[in-house]
Write an enzyme that holds these catalytic residues in place. Structure first.
Site, PDB file in Angstrom:
ATOM      1  CB  CYS A 116      18.302   5.963 -28.471  1.00 40.71           C
ATOM      2  SG  CYS A 116      17.151   5.346 -27.233  1.00 40.71           S
TER       3      CYS A 116
ATOM      4  CG  HIS B 153       9.347   6.452 -21.465  1.00 48.53           C
ATOM      5  ND1 HIS B 153       9.774   7.290 -22.474  1.00 48.53           N
ATOM      6  CD2 HIS B 153      10.097   5.340 -21.566  1.00 48.53           C
ATOM      7  CE1 HIS B 153      10.744   6.701 -23.155  1.00 48.53           C
ATOM      8  NE2 HIS B 153      10.962   5.523 -22.623  1.00 48.53           N
TER       9      HIS B 153
ATOM     10  CB  THR C  47      17.522   0.385 -23.018  1.00 52.21           C
ATOM     11  OG1 THR C  47      17.202   1.347 -24.031  1.00 52.21           O
ATOM     12  CG2 THR C  47      18.986  -0.013 -23.160  1.00 52.21           C
TER      13      THR C  47
END
Length: 381
Positions: free
Chosen positions: A327, A201, A72
């Site tokens: 998200c 990740h 992000t």
């Protein structure tokens, strides 16, 4: 009952070798890489070593790599930083309707700042056309942002074709490659890309660290201020353990890319064969592009079984899947990606994303297909 994790597109388990690297640094190294004493120099060596390793495996120069807090921030830094650096040249940005919200919401912020944003449509498989990109170009276009591969349906975009169009016209090009790393070969020197976003990740690395490739010479105004870390592009004390863990994860992902792809394809094939046998081809639909796709992401609609109910029933069987991006999966809204693909309502309202990775087996996929059959029989009565 053992749980089955099929949400690797959201986050992956940390690889044991990565965990070893992280643990060693957490317990042995504690200096600040900006300090000039011996502990600081040791910390600096760790950061530089991680940067060199990642750059080597991704095919870029070490000074073209910026550590961030994740995908992000990388997307935000690329878009906001590039826009601020080119504001005198124009205020038009092109992206697609199926980008991650880290890009879409940043574009909304730029729109509030006076930028004009063009959101390109995609076809029914989620793929954007390079000709549509070309048709949308204007004299004041300064940036194009298109993801490498979609995080919800796995569709791979024509990045090289779009990048060549951008390069010919001197327009900056950003690519969100968060899902592509470890599944698609990436050689940054050979790609017509100015900025590319990554995170650890998604490739069995630690959460909370990512990276942004910034082509040498590409303009970028920092969005975070306070220190001169990352060559002045991103202030803040570096996380030694996370950076080293990220580097190890990149090493494992790139070196094992063919094996990862082959394993993912086998899992996908097993799942689809199980669904064919148990549900029947008429009982489900695969969403995404049949030729250009990430093998680890399988988005399937089960008409007659609502997404939320299906996910709840899968979870009761200890099977972790998702409705889309992590998200937004807590939201009850239908995926903006599937809406942009203009799928029929019955497919929009029944889509499930299964994403595979480290630790998954063919036996698990057979079991999941069996459980899907049981759940569907119950829900469709």
């Amino acid at each position: 009952m053992k749980s089955i994790y099929l949400d690797h597109a959201a986050s992956t388990p940390v690889h044991p070798e990565v965990a070893k690297v992280i643990y060693h640094i957490l317990t042995e190294e504690y200096g600040n890489a900006s300090s000039v004493h011996h502990s600081g120099r040791a910390a600096k060596k760790i950061i530089n070593g991680a940067r060199d390793t990642i750059a080597g495996f991704l095919g870029c120069a070490p000074d073209e790599w910026v550590f961030t807090s994740g995908g992000t921030e990388s997307d935000n830094l690329a878009l906001l930083g590039a826009a601020a650096a080119t504001v005198q040249k124009g205020k038009h940005i092109i992206t697609t309707a199926v980008e991650h919200h880290a890009v879409l919401h940043t574009c909304e912020e730029l729109k509030r700042q006076g930028y004009s944003i063009t959101y390109l449509p995609v076809d029914s498989t989620g793929r954007v056309s390079a000709s549509d990109v070309e048709a949308a170009l204007r004299e004041d276009t300064v940036l194009i942002s298109v993801m490498f591969a979609n995080n919800e349906v796995g569709t791979v975009q024509p990045i090289e074709e779009i990048g060549s169009l951008a390069a010919e016209r001197g327009i900056l090009f950003h690519v969100d490659a968060v899902q592509a790393l470890g599944m698609l070969p990436i050689a940054l020197r050979e790609l017509p890309v100015d900025y590319m976003s990554f995170t650890a990740h998604k490739i069995n690395g630690p959460q909370g660290i990512g990276g942004l490739y910034v082509r040498r010479g590409a303009p970028l105004h920092p969005r975070q201020h306070g220190g001169l870390q990352e060559r002045g592009r991103r202030a803040g004390t570096e996380s030694l353990a996370s950076a080293a863990g990220f580097a190890k994860a990149v090493e494992l992902a790139v070196q094992g890319l063919e094996q990862r792809r082959e394993h993912a394809l086998q899992l996908r094939g097993t799942m689809l064969a199980g669904l064919d046998q148990r549900v029947g081809q008429a009982g489900y639909a695969v969403n995404g592009n049949p030729q250009h796709f990430l093998p680890g992401i399988l988005n399937v609609s089960f008409p007659g079984a609502g997404t939320d109910v299906m996910l709840m029933n899968l979870d009761m069987e200890r099977i972790a899947a998702a409705s889309g991006s992590a998200c937004t999966s807590g939201s009850l809204e239908i995926s903006h990606v599937l809406q942009a693909m203009k799928l029929p309502a019955e497919l929009l309202q029944s889509a499930i994303r299964f994403s595979t990775g480290l630790g998954n087996t063919k036996e698990e996929m057979e079991y999941v297909a069996q459980k899907v059959e049981t759940i569907l029989k119950r829900l469709r009565k």
